[in-house]
Write an enzyme that holds these catalytic residues in place. Structure first.
Site, PDB file in Angstrom:
ATOM      1  N   ARG A   1      11.818  -2.093  10.594  1.00  0.00           N
ATOM      2  CA  ARG A   1      11.113  -1.722  10.980  1.00  0.00           C
ATOM      3  C   ARG A   1      10.607  -2.786  12.505  1.00  0.00           C
ATOM      4  NH1 ARG A   1       5.576  -0.252   7.942  1.00  0.00           N
ATOM      5  NH2 ARG A   1       4.606  -1.743   9.025  1.00  0.00           N
TER       6      ARG A   1
ATOM      7  N   ARG B   1      11.305  -6.122   3.691  1.00  0.00           N
ATOM      8  CA  ARG B   1      11.029  -4.979   3.457  1.00  0.00           C
ATOM      9  C   ARG B   1      12.913  -3.733   4.437  1.00  0.00           C
ATOM     10  NH1 ARG B   1       5.657  -2.107   5.394  1.00  0.00           N
ATOM     11  NH2 ARG B   1       6.242  -3.450   7.008  1.00  0.00           N
TER      12      ARG B   1
ATOM     13  N   LYS C   1       0.762  -1.289  -0.232  1.00  0.00           N
ATOM     14  CA  LYS C   1      -0.336   0.334   0.564  1.00  0.00           C
ATOM     15  C   LYS C   1       0.711   1.023   0.299  1.00  0.00           C
ATOM     16  CE  LYS C   1      -2.149  -0.803   3.927  1.00  0.00           C
ATOM     17  NZ  LYS C   1      -1.083  -2.301   3.767  1.00  0.00           N
TER      18      LYS C   1
ATOM     19  N   ARG D   1      -8.610   0.774   9.664  1.00  0.00           N
ATOM     20  CA  ARG D   1      -8.314  -0.294   9.993  1.00  0.00           C
ATOM     21  C   ARG D   1      -9.538  -0.969  10.941  1.00  0.00           C
ATOM     22  NH1 ARG D   1      -3.190   0.323   9.004  1.00  0.00           N
ATOM     23  NH2 ARG D   1      -1.646  -1.696   9.208  1.00  0.00           N
TER      24      ARG D   1
ATOM     25  N   ARG E   1      -0.082  -8.713  13.392  1.00  0.00           N
ATOM     26  CA  ARG E   1      -0.288  -8.448  12.064  1.00  0.00           C
ATOM     27  C   ARG E   1      -1.283  -8.882  11.597  1.00  0.00           C
ATOM     28  NH1 ARG E   1       4.737  -5.333  10.307  1.00  0.00           N
ATOM     29  NH2 ARG E   1       3.458  -4.190   8.168  1.00  0.00           N
TER      30      ARG E   1
HETATM   31  P1  AP5 Z   1       5.177  -1.345   1.587  1.00  0.00           P
HETATM   32  O1  AP5 Z   1       4.319  -0.864   0.641  1.00  0.00           O
HETATM   33  O2  AP5 Z   1       5.882  -0.781   2.565  1.00  0.00           O
HETATM   34  O3  AP5 Z   1       3.537  -1.959   2.435  1.00  0.00           O
HETATM   35  P2  AP5 Z   1       2.285  -1.553   2.970  1.00  0.00           P
HETATM   36  O4  AP5 Z   1       0.888  -2.338   2.790  1.00  0.00           O
HETATM   37  O5  AP5 Z   1       2.541   0.122   3.438  1.00  0.00           O
HETATM   38  O6  AP5 Z   1       2.715  -2.816   3.927  1.00  0.00           O
HETATM   39  P3  AP5 Z   1       2.993  -2.219   5.920  1.00  0.00           P
HETATM   40  O7  AP5 Z   1       3.385  -3.012   6.685  1.00  0.00           O
HETATM   41  O8  AP5 Z   1       3.443  -1.065   6.249  1.00  0.00           O
HETATM   42  O9  AP5 Z   1       1.128  -2.123   5.693  1.00  0.00           O
HETATM   43  P4  AP5 Z   1       0.277  -2.070   8.653  1.00  0.00           P
HETATM   44  O10 AP5 Z   1      -0.600  -1.433   6.987  1.00  0.00           O
HETATM   45  O11 AP5 Z   1       1.089  -3.070   8.308  1.00  0.00           O
HETATM   46  O12 AP5 Z   1       1.181  -1.121   8.123  1.00  0.00           O
HETATM   47  P5  AP5 Z   1       1.099   0.347   8.573  1.00  0.00           P
HETATM   48  O13 AP5 Z   1       2.653   1.173   9.086  1.00  0.00           O
HETATM   49  O14 AP5 Z   1       0.362   0.516   8.029  1.00  0.00           O
HETATM   50  O15 AP5 Z   1       5.270  -2.878   1.157  1.00  0.00           O
HETATM   51  C1  AP5 Z   1       6.091  -3.931   1.923  1.00  0.00           C
HETATM   52  C2  AP5 Z   1       7.549  -4.388   0.657  1.00  0.00           C
HETATM   53  O16 AP5 Z   1       7.001  -5.323  -0.325  1.00  0.00           O
HETATM   54  C3  AP5 Z   1       8.615  -3.314   0.825  1.00  0.00           C
HETATM   55  O17 AP5 Z   1      10.193  -3.694   1.316  1.00  0.00           O
HETATM   56  C4  AP5 Z   1       8.412  -3.072  -0.562  1.00  0.00           C
HETATM   57  O18 AP5 Z   1       9.834  -2.477  -1.177  1.00  0.00           O
HETATM   58  C5  AP5 Z   1       7.864  -4.521  -1.224  1.00  0.00           C
HETATM   59  N1  AP5 Z   1       7.477  -4.271  -2.169  1.00  0.00           N
HETATM   60  C6  AP5 Z   1       5.867  -3.246  -2.490  1.00  0.00           C
HETATM   61  N2  AP5 Z   1       5.785  -3.614  -4.298  1.00  0.00           N
HETATM   62  C7  AP5 Z   1       6.739  -4.410  -4.599  1.00  0.00           C
HETATM   63  C8  AP5 Z   1       6.093  -5.335  -5.255  1.00  0.00           C
HETATM   64  N3  AP5 Z   1       5.210  -5.058  -6.217  1.00  0.00           N
HETATM   65  N4  AP5 Z   1       7.304  -6.050  -6.065  1.00  0.00           N
HETATM   66  C9  AP5 Z   1       8.145  -6.747  -4.291  1.00  0.00           C
HETATM   67  N5  AP5 Z   1       7.996  -6.150  -3.667  1.00  0.00           N
HETATM   68  C10 AP5 Z   1       7.549  -4.756  -3.476  1.00  0.00           C
HETATM   69  O19 AP5 Z   1       1.085   0.369  10.272  1.00  0.00           O
HETATM   70  C11 AP5 Z   1       1.898  -0.123  10.707  1.00  0.00           C
HETATM   71  C12 AP5 Z   1       0.778  -0.113  12.199  1.00  0.00           C
HETATM   72  O20 AP5 Z   1       0.167   1.359  12.982  1.00  0.00           O
HETATM   73  C13 AP5 Z   1      -0.047  -1.737  12.946  1.00  0.00           C
HETATM   74  O21 AP5 Z   1       0.142  -2.439  12.847  1.00  0.00           O
HETATM   75  C14 AP5 Z   1      -0.707  -0.911  14.077  1.00  0.00           C
HETATM   76  O22 AP5 Z   1      -0.339  -1.184  14.503  1.00  0.00           O
HETATM   77  C15 AP5 Z   1      -1.341   0.897  13.261  1.00  0.00           C
HETATM   78  N6  AP5 Z   1      -1.743   1.206  12.694  1.00  0.00           N
HETATM   79  C16 AP5 Z   1      -2.072   2.129  12.114  1.00  0.00           C
HETATM   80  N7  AP5 Z   1      -2.798   2.216  11.794  1.00  0.00           N
HETATM   81  C17 AP5 Z   1      -3.685   1.908  12.468  1.00  0.00           C
HETATM   82  C18 AP5 Z   1      -5.287   2.304  12.806  1.00  0.00           C
HETATM   83  N8  AP5 Z   1      -5.758   2.804  11.245  1.00  0.00           N
HETATM   84  N9  AP5 Z   1      -5.905   1.344  13.321  1.00  0.00           N
HETATM   85  C19 AP5 Z   1      -5.186   0.783  14.421  1.00  0.00           C
HETATM   86  N10 AP5 Z   1      -4.036   1.083  14.073  1.00  0.00           N
HETATM   87  C20 AP5 Z   1      -3.222   2.050  13.110  1.00  0.00           C
END
Ligand code: AP5
Length: 257
Positions: free
Chosen positions: A194, A161, A43, A122, A205
């Site tokens: 991370r 990542r 994402k 979420r 997660r």
């Molecule tokens: P990346 O683009 O980083 O993936 P992502 O979907 O953004 O993954 P996240 O882990 O950031 O999502 P998340 O939703 O768990 O975490 P968030 O930060 O929102 O890509 C992943 C990897 O793949 C990278 O290395 C990238 O280079 C690679 N890649 C991407 N596309 C590719 C492709 N096409 N081919 C090959 N490789 C590729 O949230 C973290 C934490 O914050 C949560 O767990 C929670 O505790 C808290 N939090 C955040 N928002 C909320 C909320 N709304 N409510 C409650 N808690 C929340």
């Protein structure tokens, strides 16, 4: 924020008073989108690419929490300390804290350039709160892009990542490597893994996603906002696929406001 079209994932994290990037006047057709999908599906990567193509602001709640987490312990409220513990374990942060933080950046939702919400909502509770907030302010949500990928590929993406500590740009050890090992191509900052990408947190997660976030797929399908997109292939291929799906949607609803 800088008024350029270059993605600056870190700029709006400076807080509620941060200015938009880019300047809203440059956008002919603003898109207001939610990016949905399991952790690690890509994402954040897509949000950066879509930002370049659509010029909408990229708002990531995960990035906000990580930035807060870099503050000195004594500057954190008890609620925020607790929130960071949830996050490190891989659990979702309680809705009340997430909502308070989103409201602080309420201006971003009204931005004339549109928005890309990455990692929010979420839970069904967050989705309902957002729906009411947008309705009250007469803001139209145009679509919810739901990225889909097999679980093995998701685990591969998460384990490889690496993220820039400074500008938050995202890399992958084998699939999107930086030009120099452990150095950000964009700002020269140090890359690191991370905390919540450790295997034990990844498991939590994925479970939290299945239990609390996956029900949003039906929620947005019922509202006729869901656009499912395969997240297989290169980031550019997925971005093109997403833009095509959005163009298709735009044709079906020409009165895009
Ligand atoms: P990346 O683009 O980083 O993936 P992502 O979907 O953004 O993954 P996240 O882990 O950031 O999502 P998340 O939703 O768990 O975490 P968030 O930060 O929102 O890509 C992943 C990897 O793949 C990278 O290395 C990238 O280079 C690679 N890649 C991407 N596309 C590719 C492709 N096409 N081919 C090959 N490789 C590729 O949230 C973290 C934490 O914050 C949560 O767990 C929670 O505790 C808290 N939090 C955040 N928002 C909320 C909320 N709304 N409510 C409650 N808690 C929340």
């Amino acid at each position: 924020m800088a008024g350029t079209d270059e993605p600056d994932r870190a700029s709006w994290l400076q807080g509620a008073a941060a200015r938009c990037n880019p300047q809203p006047g440059k956008v002919d057709r603003p898109w207001r989108l939610i990016l949905l999908g399991p952790p690690g599906v890509g994402k954040g990567t897509q949000a950066e690419l879509l930002h370049r193509r659509l010029l909408a602001c990229h708002l990531s709640t995960g990035d906000v929490f990580r930035t807060v987490g870099t503050k000195a312990e004594c500057d954190l409220s008890p609620a925020m300390k607790a929130a960071l513990d949830y996050m490190r374990r891989g659990d979702l942060v309680p809705d009340s804290i997430v909502w308070e933080m989103l409201l602080e950046r309420g201006n971003c939702l009204r931005c004339g350039g549109g928005f890309l919400l990455d990692g929010f909502p979420r839970t069904l509770h967050q989705a309902e709160s957002l729906r009411r907030q947008l309705e009250n302010q007469n803001i139209t949500l145009h679509a919810v892009v739901n990225y889909e990928l097999p679980i093995e590929e998701i685990v591969h993406r998460l384990s490889g990542r690496r993220t820039c500590k400074n500008c938050k740009a995202v890399y992958h050890l084998t699939d999107r490597p930086p030009k120099l090992p452990d150095v950000c191509d964009l700002c020269g900052g140090a890359l690191s893994q991370r905390e919540d990408d450790r295997p034990e947190s990844v498991k939590v997660r994925l479970e939290a996603y299945a239990e609390k976030t996956a029900p949003l797929i039906e929620f947005y399908r019922d509202l006729k906002l869901l656009l499912s997109v395969s997240a297989a292939g290169t980031p550019d291929e997925i971005c093109t696929r997403t833009i095509e799906a959005l163009q298709q949607r735009a044709k079906q609803s020409p009165a895009h406001t």
